[in-house]
Design a protein around this motif. Sequence first.
Motif, mmCIF file in Angstrom:
data_model
loop_
_atom_site.group_PDB
_atom_site.id
_atom_site.type_symbol
_atom_site.label_atom_id
_atom_site.label_comp_id
_atom_site.label_asym_id
_atom_site.label_seq_id
_atom_site.Cartn_x
_atom_site.Cartn_y
_atom_site.Cartn_z
ATOM 1 N N CYS A 98 -6.311 -1.195 6.911
ATOM 2 C CA CYS A 98 -7.137 -0.125 7.473
ATOM 3 C C CYS A 98 -8.053 0.371 6.349
ATOM 4 C CB CYS A 98 -6.258 0.984 8.047
ATOM 5 S SG CYS A 98 -5.723 2.205 6.850
ATOM 6 N N CYS A 150 0.831 -1.208 0.000
ATOM 7 C CA CYS A 150 0.000 0.000 0.000
ATOM 8 C C CYS A 150 0.869 1.263 0.000
ATOM 9 C CB CYS A 150 -0.875 -0.045 1.245
ATOM 10 S SG CYS A 150 -2.037 1.317 1.408
ATOM 11 N N CYS A 201 -0.137 5.185 3.271
ATOM 12 C CA CYS A 201 0.632 5.790 4.357
ATOM 13 C C CYS A 201 1.963 5.061 4.459
ATOM 14 C CB CYS A 201 -0.132 5.807 5.673
ATOM 15 S SG CYS A 201 0.036 4.327 6.688
ATOM 16 N N ARG A 234 2.972 0.936 4.882
ATOM 17 C CA ARG A 234 3.234 0.083 3.716
ATOM 18 C C ARG A 234 2.841 -1.383 3.941
ATOM 19 N NH1 ARG A 234 7.937 3.486 3.391
ATOM 20 N NH2 ARG A 234 9.482 1.849 3.726
ATOM 21 N N CYS A 235 1.564 -1.574 4.231
ATOM 22 C CA CYS A 235 1.042 -2.934 4.432
ATOM 23 C C CYS A 235 1.004 -3.700 3.108
ATOM 24 C CB CYS A 235 -0.397 -2.854 4.943
ATOM 25 S SG CYS A 235 -0.539 -1.968 6.481
ATOM 26 N N MET A 260 -4.514 5.588 11.596
ATOM 27 C CA MET A 260 -4.543 4.127 11.497
ATOM 28 C C MET A 260 -3.168 3.575 11.151
ATOM 29 S SD MET A 260 -7.672 3.603 12.132
ATOM 30 C CE MET A 260 -7.879 1.894 11.781
ATOM 31 N N ASN A 270 -1.920 0.132 10.834
ATOM 32 C CA ASN A 270 -2.645 -1.130 10.754
ATOM 33 C C ASN A 270 -2.242 -2.177 11.803
ATOM 34 O OD1 ASN A 270 -4.137 -3.279 9.834
ATOM 35 N ND2 ASN A 270 -3.034 -3.522 7.921
#
Length: 733
Positions: free
Chosen positions: A83, A48, A51, A54-55, A215, A217
């Motif tokens: 999130c 991701c 933000c 970086r999930c 958030m 995560n």
Amino acid sequence: FSRRDFIKISSLFLAGSAALSTLPSGIVSGLGSNPMNGKGEKIVYSFCEHCFWRCGVAVHVSDGRVTKITGSEYHPLSNGKLCPRGTGGTGLLYDPDRLAHPLIRERKGGKQYYRKATWDEAITAVAGGLYKIHEQHGPSAIAMLHHGFGVSFFKKMFSEIGVNKIAKPSYDLCCGPARQATVLTYGYPSDTPEGFDIMNSKYMLFFGTHFGENMHNTAVQEISEGIRRGAKIVVFDPRFSTLAGKAEHWLPIKPATDIAMMQALMNVLISENLYDKEFVEQHTVGFAELWEEVKEMTPEKAATITDISADSIRTVAREFAFHAPAAFVHTGRRTNWYGDAMQRIRAIQILNALVGNFKMPGGVVAFEKYPLPQPPPAHEHPAYEKEVHSKYPFFPKDEPSNTIASHEIVQQAITGEVKALFIYGVNLPETMTLGRQTALEALQKVDFSVAVDVLPAEVTGYVDVVLPECTYLERYDDLDNGRAFRTPFVALRQPAVAPMFESKPGNEIARMITDKWGIHGVFAPTVEAGLDKKLKLAGSSLEEIKKRGVLVMPATDLYRKPGEPLNLNTPSGKVELASAQLKAGGFDAVPKYTKHPEAPAGYYRMLTGRKPMLTFGRTANNRFLGDLATAQENEVWVNTTVASKHQLSHGEYVHLKNQAGIVSEFPIKVKVTQRIRTDAVYMVHGFGHNAKELKWAYKRGASHNQLISKTDIDPAMGAVGFQNNFVTFVKEI
Ligand code: SF4
């Protein structure tokens, strides 16, 4: 502004909502190794960009369109979940307001406008503009501001010509104080995710840290799990935040008095012999100096400063010690409040050290990184001095992506020392670095400026050339290998669909610029070949990592053994309760409480935070996220007593005026509540956009950044404190 007018980017040059029906549908070639799910969808594993966490994401692709984004079950930072913002990536990808073509500023008959340019024209303008400044004034007249993972290619591009004035505003606005405080106390930088063993903690103490609203995560998942397990949460915050709603104790501390509170907690731990004597004796230095500093800050004295009763202070200190070592005070995020943020976070880390929670289950831990070997540089470029430009003595000296504080660049643009700005993913007028007015002055003053962006954010109206980058769902980036968690990992960003419109990935844009300079071979022949080469050194390959988007090593041992020396990378090799380095630099060796300015009569301290759906410029215009009911605009939280004094009613719209007389351009809705102290108001950052081209975000709420006109820079490491701004209410302007 006469020299560089703000240009409203014509919708002709944007994607336009009609374009949604004619999206290019081709899936990028070479994705054959991405798995299919049982529903005939291709699953592309990536990470991701909404933000810095970086999930890992699983991007579902059907008929060439992204249909949904879910959490990768393989990536340690998503753990199968995202999130809300992470799931809303399609809102950015299919944003009808996206930049569609390169744009070049033209001047004709006293008028300024953007004309649609070909990529070759735009790259010629950028390469030529930067070359000219470099020729005339040298590399230090060029600076890059950046936010976002894709910047690595531009860093490499600039290293070819010796440009090393590079800043990420997130350092001075968010993580810098915690990073440097942890370096000075424990000898290593705090990272993302911050090193706390939340999973095993029994007692978690937070100072104004808004988990659940901001958030992060994995941290939010672990805190939620902790609450389910029965762990206690304690929140010091002038506002009853979402996290305070989950807390055992909410302590509505008077803003700007946190260091006094931390000193009082230390005072109780030491005076009541509750600290971990064995740990302190074996593994720390400076205990006597620490006691000398905090012995006068009794709970009774702190109560008069902080508005929290002496009994409550004693209770928290005793409970903290009781649960230790499975207890911690969290360093938080967006830590720059009053200009002494690094010392405040030092105080937090000292509290942690006093209870001996370092490398203990439920305490402070250091995660290990994936040992990915680095290939030798494929291209020899001229050696330039690796200079750190920042004037702040405790600014990091080991981060090539951050050699100077972003506000130093802004100031140098105003004084003329910096003559060209290259801005990657930073919406400077709405980035808190020194407030909107100063940012606009800097953008006006430079001789040449470039913005690389996905959306027509405010900054794109002030530069000479706009280069449309494709989104993170349409491109490769470098490997994510700089961070660690419980399990060391290296993650891949890969395209799920082809770039829309005429947008291009950063790696291609940077290559085109270096080619135009006549410097060839800087980058691998293709981005895929470069990634594959790196991965092969680690015994994997691009083909392999594509299947799950991440390589994960076994979990590391996070905890220390009894009697084991710590061998920390501090001058003493131990935890530094008093810092000889700070003392030698002319700063306090032990954090001291100093009083900060109070609000003028009728004004209130302006506090800020986030909404879970919208954070950072990348989510500002995201219809998928924004249309969720709670996120449509920001509100100003006003205590019931204050509302009555100013005759404000719940739901009414007012303008805010700051202590310097700046009035918010747009009105903001009043939220009358008892969930905030009477000396502060609160509003979420990132609203009140005045770029009409952001059709969803335009004119929703008020801009927090516009109301910042006073900043307090941390003299040790350069963070920008901006919570010494105060506002009052204006019913009509
Ligand atoms: Fe994306 Fe949310 Fe993870 Fe941030 S915390 S990287 S926005 S999913």
